[in-house]
Scaffold this active site. Structure first.
Site, PDB file in Angstrom:
ATOM      1  N   ARG A 140       0.818  -1.206   0.000  1.00 26.85           N
ATOM      2  CA  ARG A 140       0.000   0.000   0.000  1.00 26.85           C
ATOM      3  C   ARG A 140       0.862   1.271   0.000  1.00 26.85           C
ATOM      4  NH1 ARG A 140      -4.174   0.106  -2.196  1.00 26.85           N
ATOM      5  NH2 ARG A 140      -4.873   1.934  -1.011  1.00 26.85           N
ATOM      6  N   CYS A 293       2.159   6.186  10.969  1.00 24.20           N
ATOM      7  CA  CYS A 293       1.234   7.213  10.487  1.00 24.20           C
ATOM      8  C   CYS A 293       0.585   7.955  11.651  1.00 24.20           C
ATOM      9  CB  CYS A 293       0.174   6.585   9.580  1.00 24.20           C
ATOM     10  SG  CYS A 293      -0.757   5.231  10.332  1.00 24.20           S
ATOM     11  N   THR A 294       0.246   7.230  12.710  1.00 31.71           N
ATOM     12  CA  THR A 294      -0.402   7.857  13.859  1.00 31.71           C
ATOM     13  C   THR A 294       0.556   8.795  14.586  1.00 31.71           C
ATOM     14  OG1 THR A 294      -1.849   5.934  14.146  1.00 31.71           O
ATOM     15  CG2 THR A 294      -1.635   7.424  16.014  1.00 31.71           C
ATOM     16  N   HIS A 320      -8.611   3.963  13.838  1.00 28.54           N
ATOM     17  CA  HIS A 320      -7.780   3.701  12.663  1.00 28.54           C
ATOM     18  C   HIS A 320      -8.496   2.824  11.641  1.00 28.54           C
ATOM     19  CE1 HIS A 320      -4.260   2.664  10.272  1.00 28.54           C
ATOM     20  NE2 HIS A 320      -3.534   3.506  10.979  1.00 28.54           N
ATOM     21  N   ASN A 324      -4.076  -4.256   5.944  1.00 29.76           N
ATOM     22  CA  ASN A 324      -3.864  -5.577   5.364  1.00 29.76           C
ATOM     23  C   ASN A 324      -3.386  -6.590   6.393  1.00 29.76           C
ATOM     24  OD1 ASN A 324      -3.953  -7.138   2.903  1.00 29.76           O
ATOM     25  ND2 ASN A 324      -1.717  -7.216   2.978  1.00 29.76           N
TER      26      ASN A 324
END
Length: 483
Positions: A140, A293-294, A320, A324
C-alpha cells in the site's frame, strides 16, 4: 428587474474573468514546474495538473483560512513575477505571497518588486544533486510512494525512482499485475499518468520513464549498480525488517547509500519530519525510520500544545482504518482480536504512538497513554487526544494557536487547519498533511485545564508524503522553500 438582470450579468462576467485567470495561473504553474523545477502551491495544496474548478475551490478555502479575500488576479501577477526571476529549483507558497501582498496596505512595492524582495534569498540556495531511489516492497505505502514520486518527478532534480524490489519471478504476468495495481486503486482512484510494461527490460514504463522491477533474494546480495543505480536511497516498505541489524543488510548491497524504513524502527532514529529531524545529523546515520502514520499525525499537534500551553498528562485514542495486517474474515491471527473480520467489526488493539512520541518530543516521556480501535473503513483515520494542560486555555485560544502554526513556521506542511463543520473520514482521503486539525470539534473544559482535540489523517497518502519529505531531507535534495 433591470437592476437584478444587470447584477446577474456582472456576476457572470466576473466568474468568467476568474476562470480565465485560473487558466493563466495553471499555465504559469506548469511552465515553472517543467521548465524551471519550481513548484507553486496554495497554502500547501498542490496546483500542478489541477483543473480550473479545483483551483477556484482552493482559492475559496484559502480566503476562508486567512479570513481575507484571496485574489487570483494578484496571484497571477505574482506567479508571472516569479517566472521572470529565473530562480533555482524551489517550492513557493503563492497563497502566502498573495496574502502578504494583500496585507501590505501601503503597497510600497509593485508586484515584481514585492516578489523580488520576498524571494531575495532564493538565489543563494545550495545546488542539489538528484538522488536515485529504490523501493523495497510494493504494498500500500510502496505504491502510493511510487505514484507520488513519478507524478512529481518534473525535471528529475530531486528524487528519481529507479527500481522496485519484489518477491517472486518477474515475468510478463507479474509486470502486468503490478502495472494494474499502480494504475487502479480502490481508495485513491486512477493514477494520473501512463503505465506500460517492458517485458525484456523487466520494467514498468511510468510516464515514459523506466522503473526496473527486481526480484529479491536477500537484501545484502542485491547489486543495484547493474541497473545503473548509484548511491541510492532505499525505502523499505515491507515491514519485514525493523531493527538496525536487519536493515543494515541493505547497506551491504551494491549501490545503496542510505535506508529509510516506513514503520517504527528499533535502535535507529525515528523521525517525524517537521518535528525532530534536526536532532539527527545526516552524516552520522545511514538508517532512518519515518515512524508510524499515527505518530506523524499527533506529534506536530502535541509539539505545538507542549510549547504553547504545556502538557501535564494525556491519553491518545486512535480510530484507525483497517489494514492488510487484519483478516478479511474470522481466522487465526497472532494478535488478539485482529483475527476477527476487519470490514464488519470495530477492533480494540494497541498502538505504540503514545510511547513513540517521547522519541520525538522527549519532554512528554511517561506523560501519555494510548490505545487504538480499528474500524470498518479502508482508509482515513482519526486521533482523539485528551490532554490536561499546565496553563489554562479557551476554545478560541487553542484554535488561534493551531491556526497560527498551520499558517506559518516549521510545521506548515504537517498541520492543516480545517474549518469544515461537516468533515468526515472520506473527506480527508488525499490530504498530503499528516495532521488535519478539526477546529470545529475541539472541546475545552469549563475550567480551561483539559482539552480534547480531533486530528484526522490519511494513514496512507498523508503518511507517504511525510515519508517523501523525510526522504528528501535524508537525500539532501530539499529545495529552497517559501512558506
Amino acid at each position: 428587474m433591470v437592476t437584478t438582470t444587470n447584477s446577474y450579468e456582472k456576476e457572470l462576467a466576473f466568474q468568467a474573468d476568474r476562470r480565465k485567470a485560473s487558466i493563466e495561473l495553471i499555465k504559469i504553474v506548469s511552465d515553472l514546474w517543467y521548465e524551471n523545477a519550481i513548484e507553486l502551491v496554495l497554502f500547501r495544496n498542490q496546483l500542478i495538473d489541477q483543473s480550473v474548478s479545483k483551483v477556484m475551490t482552493l482559492y475559496k478555502y484559502a480566503g476562508d483560512f486567512v479570513n481575507k479575500p484571496m485574489s487570483i488576479f494578484e496571484s497571477v501577477d505574482i506567479a508571472q513575477a516569479i517566472k521572470n526571476m529565473n530562480l533555482p529549483p524551489a517550492k513557493i507558497d503563492i497563497g502566502k505571497l498573495t496574502y502578504e501582498y494583500h496585507m501590505n496596505e501601503n503597497h510600497l512595492f509593485d508586484t515584481t518588486s514585492f516578489v523580488i524582495d520576498k524571494l531575495r534569498h532564493a538565489k543563494n540556495s545550495n545546488a542539489i544533486e538528484p538522488k536515485d531511489v529504490v523501493l523495497y516492497g510494493f504494498g500500500r505505502i510502496g505504491r502510493v510512494l511510487a505514484r507520488e514520486l513519478m507524478q512529481n518527478t518534473g525535471m528529475g532534480s530531486q528524487l528519481r525512482l529507479r527500481a522496485v524490489v519484489i518477491r517472486g519471478e518477474i515475468d510478463k504476468e507479474a509486470l502486468l499485475k503490478r502495472a494494474s495495481l499502480l494504475e487502479h486503486d480502490s481508495v485513491h482512484g486512477m493514477f494520473h499518468g501512463t503505465v506500460a510494461i517492458d517485458e525484456q527490460k523487466k520494467a514498468l514504463i511510468i510516464n515514459g520513464t523506466s522503473v526496473f522491477f527486481i526480484s529479491a533474494t536477500s537484501p545484502e546480495a542485491m547489486d543495484y549498480t547493474a541497473y545503473g543505480i548509484e548511491k541510492a536511497l532505499l525505502i523499505d516498505n515491507t515491514g519485514a525488517y525493523r531493527d538496525k541489524k536487519s536493515l543494515n543488510k541493505h547497506l551491504k548491497a551494491k549501490g545503496i547509500e542510505k535506508v529509510l524504513l516506513t514503520a517504527p524502527g528499533k535502535d535507529i532514529p525515528n523521525i517525524i519530519y517537521g518535528v525532530n529531524q534536526k536532532q539527527y545529523p545526516l552524516d552520522k546515520h545511514s538508517i532512518f525510520s519515518a515512524a508510524s502514520c499515527t505518530t506523524n499525525a499527533i506529534a506536530p499537534i502535541l509539539k505545538v500544545v507542549e510549547e504553547s500551553l504545556g502538557i501535564k498528562k494525556g491519553h491518545l485514542q486512535s480510530i484507525h482504518a483497517y489494514t492488510n495486517d487484519q483478516n478479511l474474515v474470522d481466522n487465526m491471527h497472532h494478535k488478539y482480536r485482529r483475527g476477527r473480520a476487519a470490514a464488519i467489526n470495530m477492533v480494540i488493539t494497541e498502538t505504540g504512538a503514545g510511547s513513540a512520541i517521547s522519541k520525538a518530543i522527549p519532554a512528554l516521556k511517561g506523560r501519555l497513554t494510548s490505545n487504538a480501535i480499528r474500524v470498518p473503513v479502508p482508509n482515513g483515520s482519526l486521533a482523539i487526544i485528551h490532554l490536561e494542560l499546565q496553563k489554562k486555555t479557551t476554545l478560541n485560544t487553542i484554535n488561534t494557536i493551531l491556526k497560527k502554526y498551520a499558517l506559518e513556521g516549521d510545521l506548515v506542511e504537517q498541520i492543516k487547519y480545517s474549518l469544515n463543520n461537516e468533515l468526515v473520514s472520506s473527506d480527508i482521503i488525499g490530504a498530503s498533511a499528516p495532521a488535519i486539525y478539526d477546529s470545529s470539534a475541539t472541546i475545552v473544559s469549563s475550567d480551561g485545564k483539559n482539552i480534547t482535540l480531533y486530528i484526522w489523517y490519511d494513514n496512507e497518502y498523508g503518511y507517504s508524503h511525510q515519508v517523501m519529505r523525510l526522504a528528501k531531507h535524508i537525500a539532501k535534495v530539499r529545495r529552497y522553500t517559501y512558506y
